[in-house]
Design an enzyme around this catalytic site. Structure first.
Site, mmCIF file in Angstrom:
data_model
loop_
_atom_site.group_PDB
_atom_site.id
_atom_site.type_symbol
_atom_site.label_atom_id
_atom_site.label_comp_id
_atom_site.label_asym_id
_atom_site.label_seq_id
_atom_site.Cartn_x
_atom_site.Cartn_y
_atom_site.Cartn_z
ATOM 1 N N CYS A 2 0.659 -0.948 -0.187
ATOM 2 C CA CYS A 2 -0.166 0.059 -0.214
ATOM 3 C C CYS A 2 0.424 1.305 0.347
ATOM 4 C CB CYS A 2 -0.810 0.080 1.420
ATOM 5 S SG CYS A 2 -2.093 -1.625 1.450
ATOM 6 N N ARG A 27 4.485 -0.483 -4.377
ATOM 7 C CA ARG A 27 3.562 -1.226 -3.021
ATOM 8 C C ARG A 27 2.158 -1.911 -3.351
ATOM 9 N NH1 ARG A 27 6.676 1.594 0.647
ATOM 10 N NH2 ARG A 27 4.991 0.839 2.386
ATOM 11 N N TRP A 75 -2.607 -3.070 -1.447
ATOM 12 C CA TRP A 75 -2.134 -4.168 -1.626
ATOM 13 C C TRP A 75 -2.884 -4.859 -0.842
ATOM 14 C CZ3 TRP A 75 -0.337 -7.996 1.752
ATOM 15 C CH2 TRP A 75 0.000 -9.466 0.397
ATOM 16 N N ASN A 101 -1.755 2.662 5.554
ATOM 17 C CA ASN A 101 -1.204 1.541 4.650
ATOM 18 C C ASN A 101 -0.874 0.474 6.194
ATOM 19 O OD1 ASN A 101 2.872 1.641 4.294
ATOM 20 N ND2 ASN A 101 0.901 0.027 3.841
ATOM 21 N N GLY A 102 -0.819 -0.798 6.373
ATOM 22 C CA GLY A 102 -0.543 -1.482 7.236
ATOM 23 C C GLY A 102 -1.693 -2.194 8.054
ATOM 24 N N GLU A 488 17.179 -17.675 -6.609
ATOM 25 C CA GLU A 488 17.609 -16.017 -7.340
ATOM 26 C C GLU A 488 16.511 -16.253 -8.567
ATOM 27 O OE1 GLU A 488 16.334 -13.846 -5.771
ATOM 28 O OE2 GLU A 488 16.378 -12.363 -7.747
ATOM 29 N N LYS A 492 12.703 -15.617 -9.898
ATOM 30 C CA LYS A 492 12.655 -14.311 -10.963
ATOM 31 C C LYS A 492 11.594 -14.803 -11.947
ATOM 32 C CE LYS A 492 13.860 -11.685 -9.062
ATOM 33 N NZ LYS A 492 14.384 -10.891 -7.545
ATOM 34 N N GLU A 495 8.005 -15.078 -10.093
ATOM 35 C CA GLU A 495 7.627 -14.081 -9.949
ATOM 36 C C GLU A 495 6.646 -13.408 -10.901
ATOM 37 O OE1 GLU A 495 9.888 -11.411 -6.659
ATOM 38 O OE2 GLU A 495 11.257 -11.984 -7.404
ATOM 39 N N HIS A 511 17.519 -36.294 -5.758
ATOM 40 C CA HIS A 511 16.625 -36.717 -4.565
ATOM 41 C C HIS A 511 15.190 -36.479 -4.702
ATOM 42 C CE1 HIS A 511 20.312 -38.515 -2.666
ATOM 43 N NE2 HIS A 511 20.530 -36.958 -2.388
ATOM 44 N N LYS A 610 6.098 -4.696 -3.511
ATOM 45 C CA LYS A 610 7.589 -4.729 -3.702
ATOM 46 C C LYS A 610 8.089 -4.194 -2.455
ATOM 47 C CE LYS A 610 11.940 -2.858 -5.747
ATOM 48 N NZ LYS A 610 12.284 -3.886 -5.782
HETATM 49 C C1 G6P Z 1 8.686 -8.302 -1.863
HETATM 50 C C2 G6P Z 1 9.651 -8.655 -3.338
HETATM 51 C C3 G6P Z 1 11.084 -9.043 -3.106
HETATM 52 C C4 G6P Z 1 11.765 -8.620 -2.164
HETATM 53 C C5 G6P Z 1 11.196 -9.108 -1.207
HETATM 54 C C6 G6P Z 1 12.109 -8.648 0.435
HETATM 55 O O1 G6P Z 1 8.664 -9.317 -1.129
HETATM 56 O O2 G6P Z 1 8.820 -8.158 -4.302
HETATM 57 O O3 G6P Z 1 11.443 -8.361 -4.193
HETATM 58 O O4 G6P Z 1 13.024 -9.495 -1.763
HETATM 59 O O5 G6P Z 1 9.514 -8.571 -0.543
HETATM 60 O O6 G6P Z 1 12.120 -7.337 -0.011
HETATM 61 P P1 G6P Z 1 13.319 -6.525 1.163
HETATM 62 O O7 G6P Z 1 12.623 -4.518 1.060
HETATM 63 O O8 G6P Z 1 13.630 -6.751 2.865
HETATM 64 O O9 G6P Z 1 14.413 -6.669 0.248
#
Ligand code: G6P
Length: 615
Positions: A2, A27, A75, A101-102, A488, A492, A495, A511, A610
């Site tokens: 948010c 956000r 969000w 927001n929260g 990672e 990616k 996501e 395994h 994000k």
């Molecule tokens: C969300 C984002 C990710 C990020 C994660 C941790 O899931 O979509 O891209 O890695 O939060 O966020 P931070 O700001 O703590 O790195």
């Protein structure tokens, strides 16, 4: 999670709010809304399910002589992402309007009590409860808006950043925060712009105040801001000048922020080392943690804490610290760490890794470790963020603003900083042979150029993307320090393309995952020369024997894997410890191109945000 914006002053709030929401859309983008107030205190609310662009259409040609406004991009947490649940929320009497927001954790108890008193609710949100609760406190106490918000928030459990307006005081705004970020921009003409981060503010003013935990501020155009704590202590706000430019927040000709950010990595990795590494003098200087170096060297262990991509960076850090500085390291998800009564001793060092510096689980994990007496270090990208402020010391990543929801340049910047820290500690401890130390410094300085070379492989990566874009599953394999890179790479892809992908240590394939391998399963293998090369060649043979399709990330000039794999993407040779900085780049590009080819909204993937400020 948010985004909120507010403006009060002499300008038309509408474009300021819409532009601000666009900058905060990373956000959350389930719904968007804004509330305007004119000088007679009339309030108009516009809101819609969907993105800020939908809100923009809704308010097209709706000119109004507003003097203040608040806006929100959501969000969803409580209640479906529809128009009714969208913010802003107005109190029952129509007097107060609020964005939030929260999460208000005790909202159901508050709601029940308000229902008993005759309040009605239209939405399922905790926010509508909060605005009515403030109204109720105001009515019962006879206090003004600021004092009523203060009283009400003392009885609220949860996290919030809020902006509230009262129709009886047009132009006035009360803002407050606990657990969610809020920045107040102080304009030259006595106007105020408030936002969840500095991005919506920078085009108006560079002078800001980062509201602290449990603080509230009263904002009235032309008057000095008043800041108090929840306990009514007056605060003298220490103002900050933003080191941020508008250009950093624009796409600058790239189709997506994510692509721009991938391409920025030579620069962002360089910026994360700038002023900190001097290969000629064979020195690393990390000013932020200098005075804690002995403390770290004497520690029993280091615990890395993070979420998502930042957790992956922590895993890379674990290999780096153990190999180079010989300090035992554990890497933990913030969410798991905080809830399992972890054993933490005062001789432990906890490193919180976070791009935003606001991730709720990481922050809570750090607070817990602080209570138990550990030394806290932060590796954050956002200057002035909660984690940066609540840790004892830290090292910023200097990657610049990251807007794409899928993290790219923040990851390589985090790994760069972790490499510098491991090298520095290893040097002080004497655990790295001098020659290797000097080579590593030299090699690290060469990384930005080498990333540039990897970016030039983009066309090859696009061809691979075209061939496998319709695959239903992907497997990513790596060994040693490149195992977290495999995780990672898989993250990616899932996501942003919504293709199921899993990362595994290559040897673990036997395994379980090997059962999935057939001619429809693309397997991305990080098979660089020095990292257990022979072992990974055997793993590749095993995949090939089962007709899996092999996409290998190899060291330039590799013949052996090239002879086995269906596709190879070469990266320049480097020290094994530095390969994550190079091997990650093709995986980011592969995910990006597949997602674009599938028509996905790359910068705003569904259901993600994000900055995750709720647990
Ligand atoms: C969300 C984002 C990710 C990020 C994660 C941790 O899931 O979509 O891209 O890695 O939060 O966020 P931070 O700001 O703590 O790195």
């Amino acid at each position: 999670m948010c985004g909120i914006v507010g403006y009060t002053g002499t300008e038309n709030p509408i474009p300021i709010l819409i532009d601000g929401l666009k900058r905060l859309e990373y956000r959350g983008y389930d719904s968007a809304g804004l509330a305007l107030m004119n000088k007679s205190g009339e309030i108009k609310v516009f809101k819609t399910k969907g993105k800020v662009a939908d809100l923009e259409k809704l308010i097209e040609n709706k000119e109004w002589d507003a003097v203040a406004g608040i806006a929100h991009t959501r969000w969803a947490t409580h209640g479906a992402p529809n128009t009714i649940n969208a913010h802003p929320h107005v109190s029952g009497s129509g007097d107060l309007v609020l964005v939030h927001n929260g999460i208000i954790e005790n909202y159901s108890i508050l709601k029940e009590a308000l229902i008993q008193k005759g309040y009605h609710f239209k939405s399922e949100t905790d926010t509508e409860v909060l605005v009515n609760f403030i109204e109720d406190v105001k009515k019962e106490s006879g206090k003004n808006l600021f004092e009523s918000v203060q009283l009400a928030l003392k009885r609220v459990v949860g996290a919030y950043a809020i902006v509230v307006m009262d129709k009886n005081f047009p132009g006035q705004m009360v803002v407050a925060r606990k657990g969610s970020p809020l920045v107040v921009g102080i304009g030259k003409d006595g106007d105020y712009i408030i936002a969840s981060d500095a991005a919506p503010i920078v085009s108006h003013t560079k002078t800001v105040y980062y509201l602290d935990e449990d603080e509230l501020a009263l904002l009235e155009p032309g008057k000095e801001m008043m800041v108090k704590t929840l306990d009514n202590k007056l605060v003298t706000p220490s103002l900050t000048e933003l080191d941020l430019t508008i250009e950093q927040l624009e796409k600058e000709g790239f189709e997506h922020f994510m692509l721009k950010e991938i391409y920025e990595q030579p620069r962002s990795v360089y910026d994360s080392m700038r002023g900190r590494i001097n290969a000629e003098k064979k020195q690393i200087k990390l000013g932020g943690i200098e005075s804690y170096e002995n403390h770290i060297l004497e520690s029993d262990r280091i615990i890395m804490v993070g979420c998502g991509t930042s957790w992956h960076a922590g895993l890379v850090g674990e290999y780096l610290f153990e190999e180079l500085a010989r300090i035992p390291v554990e890497t933990e998800y913030g969410s798991e760490f905080r809830y399992r009564n972890p054993i933490i001793k005062p001789r432990d060092v906890v490193i919180g890794i976070s791009q935003s510096g606001e991730t709720a689980d990481t922050l809570a994990a750090l607070r817990l470790a602080k209570e138990k007496g550990a030394l806290l270090l932060g590796i954050c990208n956002v200057v002035g963020s909660s984690i940066a402020r609540e840790t004892h010391a830290g090292v910023y990543t200097h990657a610049g603003p990251e807007i794409g929801v899928a993290s790219t340049k923040a990851f390589t910047a985090q790994v760069t900083v972790l490499t510098l820290m491991a090298l520095r500690l290893g040097y002080l401890k004497g655990t790295i042979p001098q020659e290797r130390y000097e080579n590593l410094l030299q090699e690290l300085e060469n990384v930005p150029d080498k990333i540039e070379q990897v970016l030039q492989k983009d066309l090859i990566i696009q061809q691979v993307a075209r061939e496998y874009k319709n695959a239903k599953n992907f497997l990513y394999l790596g060994r040693g320090i490149n195992f977290p890179v495999a995780l990672e790479g898989a993250l990616k892809l899932k996501e942003i393309s919504y293709i199921h992908a899993e990362g595994y240590p290559a040897a673990e394939m036997k395994h379980g995952p090997i059962a999935l391998i057939d001619e429809n399963m693309p397997v991305v293998v990080i098979a660089t020369k020095k990292g257990n090369y022979d072992k990974i060649v055997s793993n590749i043979m095993e995949i090939k024997a089962r007709d899996g399709k092999i996409i290998a990330i190899v060291t330039e000039g590799d013949q052996q894997v090239a002879g086995l794999a269906d596709h190879v993407i070469e990266i320049p040779e480097s020290d094994e410890m530095l390969t994550p900085l190079l091997a990650t780049i093709p995986l980011q590009l592969l995910a990006y191109h597949i997602a674009v080819m599938l028509g996905r909204d790359v910068d705003k993937p569904r259901n993600l945000a994000k900055s995750v400020t709720v647990e």
